[in-house]
Write an enzyme that holds these catalytic residues in place. Sequence first.
Site, PDB file in Angstrom:
ATOM      1  N   SER A  30       0.834  -1.210  -0.210  1.00  0.00           N
ATOM      2  CA  SER A  30      -0.124  -0.699  -0.146  1.00  0.00           C
ATOM      3  C   SER A  30       0.851   1.313   0.022  1.00  0.00           C
ATOM      4  O   SER A  30       1.911   1.488   0.688  1.00  0.00           O
ATOM      5  CB  SER A  30      -0.210  -0.200   1.184  1.00  0.00           C
ATOM      6  OG  SER A  30      -1.449   1.311   1.330  1.00  0.00           O
ATOM      7  N   TYR A  83      -1.318  -0.373  10.441  1.00  0.00           N
ATOM      8  CA  TYR A  83      -1.639  -0.789   9.460  1.00  0.00           C
ATOM      9  C   TYR A  83       0.122  -0.166   8.708  1.00  0.00           C
ATOM     10  O   TYR A  83       0.690  -0.426   7.902  1.00  0.00           O
ATOM     11  CB  TYR A  83      -1.998  -0.130   8.575  1.00  0.00           C
ATOM     12  CG  TYR A  83      -3.183  -0.636   7.398  1.00  0.00           C
ATOM     13  CD1 TYR A  83      -3.536  -1.519   7.143  1.00  0.00           C
ATOM     14  CD2 TYR A  83      -2.877  -0.132   6.700  1.00  0.00           C
ATOM     15  CE1 TYR A  83      -3.650  -1.740   6.079  1.00  0.00           C
ATOM     16  CE2 TYR A  83      -3.276   0.011   4.510  1.00  0.00           C
ATOM     17  CZ  TYR A  83      -3.612  -1.242   4.781  1.00  0.00           C
ATOM     18  OH  TYR A  83      -3.790  -1.383   3.294  1.00  0.00           O
TER      19      TYR A  83
HETATM   20  N1  LIG Z   1      -8.689  -0.802  -1.406  1.00  0.00           N
HETATM   21  C1  LIG Z   1      -7.689   0.498  -1.700  1.00  0.00           C
HETATM   22  O1  LIG Z   1      -8.336   1.524  -1.689  1.00  0.00           O
HETATM   23  C2  LIG Z   1      -5.929  -0.275  -0.884  1.00  0.00           C
HETATM   24  C3  LIG Z   1      -5.391   0.557  -1.181  1.00  0.00           C
HETATM   25  C4  LIG Z   1      -4.059  -0.436  -0.658  1.00  0.00           C
HETATM   26  C5  LIG Z   1      -3.795  -0.882  -0.330  1.00  0.00           C
HETATM   27  N2  LIG Z   1      -4.836  -2.178  -0.512  1.00  0.00           N
HETATM   28  C6  LIG Z   1      -4.401  -3.357  -0.690  1.00  0.00           C
HETATM   29  O2  LIG Z   1      -5.035  -4.380  -0.844  1.00  0.00           O
HETATM   30  C7  LIG Z   1      -5.319  -5.351  -0.791  1.00  0.00           C
HETATM   31  C8  LIG Z   1      -6.920  -6.372  -1.163  1.00  0.00           C
HETATM   32  O3  LIG Z   1      -7.789  -4.873  -0.653  1.00  0.00           O
HETATM   33  P1  LIG Z   1      -9.506  -4.837  -0.710  1.00  0.00           P
HETATM   34  O4  LIG Z   1      -9.232  -3.237  -1.152  1.00  0.00           O
HETATM   35  O5  LIG Z   1      -9.668  -5.948  -2.298  1.00  0.00           O
HETATM   36  O6  LIG Z   1      -9.766  -5.020  -0.212  1.00  0.00           O
HETATM   37  P2  LIG Z   1     -10.966  -5.996   0.909  1.00  0.00           P
HETATM   38  O7  LIG Z   1     -12.433  -5.846  -0.659  1.00  0.00           O
HETATM   39  O8  LIG Z   1     -11.489  -5.494   2.280  1.00  0.00           O
HETATM   40  O9  LIG Z   1     -10.468  -7.697   0.511  1.00  0.00           O
HETATM   41  C9  LIG Z   1      -9.792  -7.939   1.573  1.00  0.00           C
HETATM   42  C10 LIG Z   1      -9.480  -9.245   1.416  1.00  0.00           C
HETATM   43  O10 LIG Z   1      -9.211 -10.102   2.242  1.00  0.00           O
HETATM   44  C11 LIG Z   1      -9.479 -11.309   2.801  1.00  0.00           C
HETATM   45  N3  LIG Z   1      -9.020 -11.546   4.389  1.00  0.00           N
HETATM   46  C12 LIG Z   1      -9.377 -10.363   4.868  1.00  0.00           C
HETATM   47  N4  LIG Z   1      -8.626 -11.391   6.716  1.00  0.00           N
HETATM   48  C13 LIG Z   1      -8.822 -12.612   6.264  1.00  0.00           C
HETATM   49  C14 LIG Z   1      -8.275 -13.844   6.269  1.00  0.00           C
HETATM   50  N5  LIG Z   1      -7.772 -14.040   7.899  1.00  0.00           N
HETATM   51  N6  LIG Z   1      -8.002 -14.356   6.242  1.00  0.00           N
HETATM   52  C15 LIG Z   1      -7.943 -14.907   4.777  1.00  0.00           C
HETATM   53  N7  LIG Z   1      -8.727 -13.817   4.088  1.00  0.00           N
HETATM   54  C16 LIG Z   1      -8.974 -12.690   4.401  1.00  0.00           C
HETATM   55  C17 LIG Z   1     -10.634 -11.029   3.137  1.00  0.00           C
HETATM   56  O11 LIG Z   1     -12.101 -12.016   2.772  1.00  0.00           O
HETATM   57  P3  LIG Z   1     -12.602 -12.291   3.959  1.00  0.00           P
HETATM   58  O12 LIG Z   1     -13.224 -11.461   4.702  1.00  0.00           O
HETATM   59  O13 LIG Z   1     -13.573 -13.101   3.162  1.00  0.00           O
HETATM   60  O14 LIG Z   1     -11.328 -13.606   5.043  1.00  0.00           O
HETATM   61  C18 LIG Z   1     -11.349  -9.912   1.098  1.00  0.00           C
HETATM   62  O15 LIG Z   1     -11.532 -10.981   0.628  1.00  0.00           O
HETATM   63  C19 LIG Z   1      -5.159  -5.471   0.705  1.00  0.00           C
HETATM   64  O16 LIG Z   1      -3.619  -5.866   1.533  1.00  0.00           O
HETATM   65  C20 LIG Z   1      -5.148  -3.824   1.146  1.00  0.00           C
HETATM   66  O17 LIG Z   1      -4.210  -3.796   2.302  1.00  0.00           O
HETATM   67  C21 LIG Z   1      -6.337  -2.266  -0.271  1.00  0.00           C
END
Ligand SMILES: NC(=O)c1ccc[n+]([C@@H]2O[C@H](COP(=O)([O-])OP(=O)(O)OC[C@H]3O[C@@H](n4cnc5c(N)ncnc54)[C@H](OP(=O)(O)O)[C@@H]3O)[C@@H](O)[C@H]2O)c1
Length: 267
Positions: A132, A145
Amino acid sequence: MPFSDYKTALVTGASSGIGAAVVERLRRENIEVHAVARSAEALQQLAARTGCVAHVIDVTDRQAMAELARRVEFDILVNNAGVDRPKKFLEADEGDIDLIVDVNLRAVLHICRLVVPGMVARDRGHVINISSIAGAYNFGGNSSYHATKAGVSMLSNQLRIDAFGKRVRVTEICPGRVATDIFNHVHGDDPSIRERFIDGFELPQAADIADAIAFAIAAPVAVNIGHMEITPTLQVMGGLQTAKPQPSAKPDQSAAAKTDQSGEPSP
Ligand SMILES: NC(=O)c1ccc[n+]([C@@H]2O[C@H](COP(=O)([O-])OP(=O)(O)OC[C@H]3O[C@@H](n4cnc5c(N)ncnc54)[C@H](OP(=O)(O)O)[C@@H]3O)[C@@H](O)[C@H]2O)c1
């Protein structure tokens, strides 16, 4: 290495957002994709839609992850699962710190421990770590984080050294704000959350991140794309201001008037 040289992939956090989009993208290349998350229903729907293999596993469950890594030789590993808690560090409780470290960093380290040695032995593999901008810049988010994402960033650099001499590529994907449900997962389901972080902004979609990942994987084997920072055009780091586009630039509707620097979450 073109996609045809890879057969299998492991994608964590596949039930929504970026993870689900990566599964869809890799399935379009006929990769056998193993999709890991805790939400069984969302994973089943993804499997029905894409033909991926669903695994309802918490990434912090080391035994279950070890069993999966023992059964499948993974060519591609996408460490994507991530969580955040909105609290400032001075208000953080013990559980929040443990959760963020366990999911965002500890699990990534253990999954790399389980998968990367096989890639090195086979002289073939690609690790994609989703960090991130929080790993590289300060913008008043949750310090735990920020710290875990910085750890993932450094791990990505170091893994290249550990695998040196073998055709194992490591790519760190460093997103800014992406239009996913992460904001609701972090802040709750109140409709105002979408309005605050998504509605009206011009943001990269999860599929755009998946396309960037596909670009890195499809590059020739001689090419390692080490780091991709992908932000909205209308977002800058260093105070992190996110602007809504304004069709008519009346002074009180200027981009500056719409910036939001208060309590930025993960991205
Ligand atoms: N969206 C943004 O703006 C953004 C920006 C920078 C970085 N990121 C990073 O990108 C990645 C994906 O984020 P996203 O935006 O797609 O968020 P999201 O829609 O909240 O997806 C997060 C995923 O992680 C899974 N997860 C959480 N805890 C888990 C666990 N203990 N075991 C297995 N799976 C788990 C969730 O699935 P379950 O709840 O079903 O387990 C979900 O599929 C993350 O690492 C986030 O930090 C996102």
